[in-house]
Design a protein around this motif. Structure first.
Motif, PDB file in Angstrom:
ATOM      1  N   UNK A 315       7.214   2.687   0.793  1.00  0.00           N
ATOM      2  CA  UNK A 315       8.376   2.930   1.647  1.00  0.00           C
ATOM      3  C   UNK A 315       9.625   3.267   0.838  1.00  0.00           C
ATOM      4  N   UNK A 316       9.572   3.068  -0.481  1.00  0.00           N
ATOM      5  CA  UNK A 316      10.729   3.363  -1.340  1.00  0.00           C
ATOM      6  C   UNK A 316      10.925   4.873  -1.430  1.00  0.00           C
ATOM      7  N   UNK A 317      12.055   5.363  -0.976  1.00  0.00           N
ATOM      8  CA  UNK A 317      12.284   6.805  -0.884  1.00  0.00           C
ATOM      9  C   UNK A 317      12.342   7.477  -2.256  1.00  0.00           C
ATOM     10  N   UNK A 318      12.866   6.789  -3.261  1.00  0.00           N
ATOM     11  CA  UNK A 318      12.943   7.370  -4.609  1.00  0.00           C
ATOM     12  C   UNK A 318      11.533   7.577  -5.163  1.00  0.00           C
ATOM     13  N   UNK A 338       3.962   6.944   7.658  1.00  0.00           N
ATOM     14  CA  UNK A 338       5.270   6.549   8.205  1.00  0.00           C
ATOM     15  C   UNK A 338       5.649   5.166   7.678  1.00  0.00           C
ATOM     16  N   UNK A 339       6.938   4.910   7.584  1.00  0.00           N
ATOM     17  CA  UNK A 339       7.397   3.665   6.970  1.00  0.00           C
ATOM     18  C   UNK A 339       6.807   2.420   7.641  1.00  0.00           C
ATOM     19  N   UNK A 340       6.627   2.459   8.956  1.00  0.00           N
ATOM     20  CA  UNK A 340       6.114   1.270   9.646  1.00  0.00           C
ATOM     21  C   UNK A 340       4.632   1.023   9.366  1.00  0.00           C
ATOM     22  N   UNK A 341       3.951   2.012   8.777  1.00  0.00           N
ATOM     23  CA  UNK A 341       2.548   1.824   8.410  1.00  0.00           C
ATOM     24  C   UNK A 341       2.378   1.587   6.917  1.00  0.00           C
ATOM     25  N   UNK A 342       3.485   1.548   6.171  1.00  0.00           N
ATOM     26  CA  UNK A 342       3.417   1.214   4.746  1.00  0.00           C
ATOM     27  C   UNK A 342       3.309  -0.290   4.553  1.00  0.00           C
ATOM     28  N   UNK A 343       4.116  -1.023   5.295  1.00  0.00           N
ATOM     29  CA  UNK A 343       4.074  -2.476   5.194  1.00  0.00           C
ATOM     30  C   UNK A 343       2.880  -3.010   5.987  1.00  0.00           C
ATOM     31  N   UNK A 344       2.621  -4.311   5.861  1.00  0.00           N
ATOM     32  CA  UNK A 344       1.445  -4.892   6.515  1.00  0.00           C
ATOM     33  C   UNK A 344       1.515  -4.697   8.027  1.00  0.00           C
ATOM     34  N   UNK A 345       0.420  -4.235   8.602  1.00  0.00           N
ATOM     35  CA  UNK A 345       0.357  -3.990  10.035  1.00  0.00           C
ATOM     36  C   UNK A 345      -1.098  -4.018  10.484  1.00  0.00           C
ATOM     37  N   UNK A 346      -1.302  -4.254  11.776  1.00  0.00           N
ATOM     38  CA  UNK A 346      -2.664  -4.374  12.299  1.00  0.00           C
ATOM     39  C   UNK A 346      -3.278  -3.038  12.668  1.00  0.00           C
ATOM     40  N   UNK A 347      -2.462  -1.976  12.798  1.00  0.00           N
ATOM     41  CA  UNK A 347      -3.024  -0.661  13.136  1.00  0.00           C
ATOM     42  C   UNK A 347      -3.972  -0.200  12.035  1.00  0.00           C
ATOM     43  N   UNK A 348      -3.587  -0.420  10.782  1.00  0.00           N
ATOM     44  CA  UNK A 348      -4.459   0.000   9.682  1.00  0.00           C
ATOM     45  C   UNK A 348      -5.742  -0.835   9.647  1.00  0.00           C
ATOM     46  N   UNK A 349      -5.658  -2.094  10.087  1.00  0.00           N
ATOM     47  CA  UNK A 349      -6.834  -2.951  10.113  1.00  0.00           C
ATOM     48  C   UNK A 349      -7.784  -2.499  11.223  1.00  0.00           C
TER      49      UNK A 349
END
Length: 392
Positions: A315-318, A338-349
């Motif tokens: 998620x780091x833009x640099x 997308x940024x909301x799928x970079x951090x831990x989330x259940x959609x990827x699971x």
């Protein structure tokens, strides 16, 4: 089965509703509930794979715990586990409601079974087992790292094989993703992961957690060239990385700045420059090691060369910008979720569960929570091994 019956399901006596043998057809739509609780985010999602292979996120609910851990400068495992146990039923219900799907409209339940903080992982696994037992839906245990690594297939339908840099709070490795269940590690960190180093840097500079976004925000206004921070392992061949020494160098630079003020504390400009210098060093290491991993990957002459980045630090833009430029120069398709799928989330699971289900890899109620679970089990663990196995 109606959603209002959900809470009762997880307390049913063993054997109330036996899990039915799974039947997944690649030519038919598949809808899975995903559950994620490996660290400090409690998440549930409903994801559908359409008959044409396209993935669709019907819902993705994430309940964070930032406020619970703020006073401790990092995640406290016991607090995280208790919060997961309190929120799992709520986020599952919210995910089903938002998706407009009842329990009997699902084809299975996917859950993070490791690696992660064992209390949190166990909370999610037990919730998923209760639902599977009560509904008869197939249960699929997912490797959290595979969830990150397969996210580009959910978002961009990326064909195999592709190269991914999985860079997060606890992990950093280059993976050649040859299939949904076949990962070949080209290199990784031998100590701290970048996300961990970002969080420790924030703590050293008295910044709030989570540290990564805070360091990135201040780095935008700082001078990245003021401090001569090291670029560890760039003088050695291969794709392995190290970030522990960089963190130590920042600590010494911080102490020198405080000494210049007579011990009164960091000046605002010092904090900005320290953040900028640290971030620049991490970006330099990741860019150069990515270049080497890409060389190895391209030597295999893939038909549709692609490089993806996944995990919280993605998620780091640099860092994203540096990797994008690298891929543009090398003629590779670059994928960053997308940024909301970079951090831990259940959609990827849920998506990783769909990929496993199509391979016939379905679990039963003996599924165990695993604190350690390397993706490439054929290679020695990067961070060492213990009684519980290789860490990564």
């Amino acid at each position: 089965m109606r959603l209002r019956d959900y809470l009762g399901l997880i307390f049913l006596a063993p054997g109330t509703r036996p899990v039915q043998p799974p039947a997944f057809d690649v030519m038919s739509p598949i809808t899975l509930l995903g559950i994620e609780s490996s660290c400090d985010d409690t998440s549930a999602a409903v994801v559908r794979r359409h008959a044409d292979g396209r993935g669709e996120i019907l819902s993705n609910i994430v309940a964070g715990q930032t406020e619970l851990h703020a006073a401790f400068g990092g995640v406290v495992p016991e607090i995280a586990a208790r919060a997961h146990a309190e929120k799992l039923d709520l986020v599952v219900a919210a995910a089903l409601i938002k998706a407009g799907v009842e329990l009997d409209g699902l084809d299975g339940i996917a859950v993070t079974a490791g690696p992660g903080l064992i209390g949190g992982v166990l909370s999610g696994v037990m919730c998923a087992k209760g639902l599977s037992l009560g509904t008869g839906l197939p249960l699929i245990g997912v490797n959290h790292l595979a969830g990150h690594a397969l996210t580009p297939r959910l978002t961009d339908a990326l064909p195999f094989p592709y190269l991914v840099l999985l860079v997060s709070g606890g992990h950093c490795q280059f993976l050649l993703v040859e299939a949904a269940d076949r990962f070949h590690r080209l290199g990784g960190t031998i100590d701290d992961a970048p996300g961990e180093a970002f969080d420790k840097t924030a703590k050293l500079l008295a910044l709030p957690q989570p540290g990564g976004p805070q360091v990135e925000r201040l780095a935008e206004e700082g001078n990245p060239s003021r401090f001569a921070f090291p670029r560890p392992l760039l003088d050695r061949p291969g794709c392995d990385m190290s970030f522990s020494g960089l963190k130590t160098a920042l600590l010494r630079a911080r102490d020198a700045c405080i000494a210049e003020t007579g011990g009164t504390g960091l000046r605002a400009a010092d904090r900005l420059d320290l953040c900028a210098g640290f971030q620049a060093a991490v970006a330099d290491v990741l860019e150069e090691k990515s270049r080497r991993a890409i060389d190895t990957y391209l030597a295999a002459t893939p038909a549709h060369p692609a490089f993806a980045v996944a995990g919280g630090v993605a998620a780091n833009s640099k860092i994203r910008g540096r990797l994008q430029s690298l891929c543009d120069a090398r003629g590779l398709h670059f994928v960053a979720p997308p940024l909301n799928l970079c951090t831990d989330n259940a959609a990827m699971i849920a998506w990783a569960g769909i990929e496993k289900a199509l391979l016939g890899q379905v679990d039963d109620l003996t599924l165990s929570a695993r604190p350690r679970w390397p993706l490439d089990s054929a290679r020695a663990g990067m961070l060492g091994s213990g009684k519980k196995g290789a860490k990564a």
